[in-house]
Design an enzyme around this catalytic site. Structure first.
Site, PDB file in Angstrom:
ATOM      1  N   HIS A 111      -4.629  15.053  -0.891  1.00 38.21           N
ATOM      2  CA  HIS A 111      -5.580  15.369  -1.967  1.00 38.21           C
ATOM      3  C   HIS A 111      -5.059  16.555  -2.766  1.00 38.21           C
ATOM      4  O   HIS A 111      -4.663  17.578  -2.181  1.00 38.21           O
ATOM      5  CB  HIS A 111      -6.922  15.809  -1.383  1.00 38.21           C
ATOM      6  CG  HIS A 111      -7.680  14.762  -0.639  1.00 38.21           C
ATOM      7  ND1 HIS A 111      -8.723  14.051  -1.200  1.00 38.21           N
ATOM      8  CD2 HIS A 111      -7.581  14.309   0.631  1.00 38.21           C
ATOM      9  CE1 HIS A 111      -9.236  13.228  -0.293  1.00 38.21           C
ATOM     10  NE2 HIS A 111      -8.554  13.360   0.827  1.00 38.21           N
TER      11      HIS A 111
ATOM     12  N   HIS B 233      -2.528  10.102   2.677  1.00 37.03           N
ATOM     13  CA  HIS B 233      -2.724  10.581   1.310  1.00 37.03           C
ATOM     14  C   HIS B 233      -2.894  12.081   1.323  1.00 37.03           C
ATOM     15  O   HIS B 233      -3.359  12.670   2.300  1.00 37.03           O
ATOM     16  CB  HIS B 233      -3.915   9.895   0.632  1.00 37.03           C
ATOM     17  CG  HIS B 233      -5.181   9.964   1.423  1.00 37.03           C
ATOM     18  ND1 HIS B 233      -5.443   9.131   2.491  1.00 37.03           N
ATOM     19  CD2 HIS B 233      -6.250  10.779   1.313  1.00 37.03           C
ATOM     20  CE1 HIS B 233      -6.620   9.429   3.001  1.00 37.03           C
ATOM     21  NE2 HIS B 233      -7.132  10.432   2.313  1.00 37.03           N
TER      22      HIS B 233
HETATM   23  P1  5GP Z   1     -10.072  10.970   3.144  1.00 42.86           P
HETATM   24  O1  5GP Z   1     -11.498  11.330   3.463  1.00 42.86           O
HETATM   25  O2  5GP Z   1      -9.621   9.736   3.906  1.00 42.86           O
HETATM   26  O3  5GP Z   1      -9.127  12.109   3.246  1.00 42.86           O
HETATM   27  O4  5GP Z   1     -10.113  10.637   1.600  1.00 42.86           O
HETATM   28  C1  5GP Z   1     -10.189   9.356   1.056  1.00 42.86           C
HETATM   29  C2  5GP Z   1     -10.461   9.532  -0.413  1.00 42.86           C
HETATM   30  O5  5GP Z   1     -10.217   8.297  -1.049  1.00 42.86           O
HETATM   31  C3  5GP Z   1     -11.918   9.916  -0.733  1.00 42.86           C
HETATM   32  O6  5GP Z   1     -11.939  11.154  -1.436  1.00 42.86           O
HETATM   33  C4  5GP Z   1     -12.427   8.752  -1.574  1.00 42.86           C
HETATM   34  O7  5GP Z   1     -13.262   9.163  -2.626  1.00 42.86           O
HETATM   35  C5  5GP Z   1     -11.140   8.108  -2.084  1.00 42.86           C
HETATM   36  N1  5GP Z   1     -11.233   6.677  -2.284  1.00 42.86           N
HETATM   37  C6  5GP Z   1     -11.714   5.760  -1.399  1.00 42.86           C
HETATM   38  N2  5GP Z   1     -11.616   4.522  -1.924  1.00 42.86           N
HETATM   39  C7  5GP Z   1     -11.049   4.664  -3.155  1.00 42.86           C
HETATM   40  C8  5GP Z   1     -10.698   3.734  -4.173  1.00 42.86           C
HETATM   41  O8  5GP Z   1     -10.885   2.521  -4.065  1.00 42.86           O
HETATM   42  N3  5GP Z   1     -10.124   4.247  -5.305  1.00 42.86           N
HETATM   43  C9  5GP Z   1      -9.913   5.587  -5.459  1.00 42.86           C
HETATM   44  N4  5GP Z   1      -9.363   5.981  -6.603  1.00 42.86           N
HETATM   45  N5  5GP Z   1     -10.235   6.491  -4.510  1.00 42.86           N
HETATM   46  C10 5GP Z   1     -10.797   6.030  -3.376  1.00 42.86           C
END
Ligand code: 5GP
Ligand code: ZN
Length: 141
Positions: free
Chosen positions: A103, A101
């Site tokens: 951001h 993903h």
């Molecule tokens: P990472 O830390 O892996 O780069 O970011 C994962 C992101 O996914 C986090 O910012 C977290 O808030 C978001 N996230 C995790 N679970 C969910 C979910 O079920 N729905 C949504 N919309 N965001 C999620």
């Protein structure tokens, strides 16, 4: 390919709801459930790729073009003053969802969102060692 127990696969399948702001045949873009700032959204491929290293190259190209498109919308419609693209790989970087993903974090003047690091220094030895190690095509000694 979908992966069991992957939260973003479940969102892509419609098994878990999301606040989707963009969808096409390859991607979803939905609001982060715990946003760093107003409008924080995630660009997510519908197919499962764990991270940057696994990600399909054609989709990667499309992802950055999509980030440009949605980023422009954010600038125009949210009136944000800046935009960070953040993409984490592996736990050490802060990755918590192991489905690629990107951001999109709109930034507002003096918003206090902490995407920063303490600037270090690069010695001559570091430069030589790192250049030798990391220049593509150069043999590792
Ligand atoms: P990472 O830390 O892996 O780069 O970011 C994962 C992101 O996914 C986090 O910012 C977290 O808030 C978001 N996230 C995790 N679970 C969910 C979910 O079920 N729905 C949504 N919309 N965001 C999620
Ligand atoms: Zn997945």
């Amino acid at each position: 390919m979908k992966k069991e127990d992957c939260i973003f696969c479940k969102i892509a399948n419609g098994e878990i709801p999301s606040t989707t702001i963009y969808e096409d045949e390859d991607f979803l873009c939905f609001l982060d459930v715990n946003p760093a700032s107003r409008g924080h959204a995630l660009i997510v491929p519908k197919e499962h790729y764990a991270d940057l290293y696994e990600m399909d190259q054609e989709l990667l190209k499309k992802a950055i073009v999509l980030a440009q498109k949605i980023g422009k919308e954010m600038k125009e419609k949210l009136g944000c003053d800046g935009l960070n693209l953040v993409q984490n790989n592996d736990e050490a970087s802060g990755q918590t969802v192991f489905h690629f993903h990107l951001h999109l974090i709109p930034r507002y003047n003096n918003d206090g969102v902490g995407i920063s690091w303490k600037p270090g220094s690069l010695t001559q030895e570091d430069k030589e060692e790192l250049k030798a190690l990391l220049t593509p095509g150069r043999p590792l000694e």
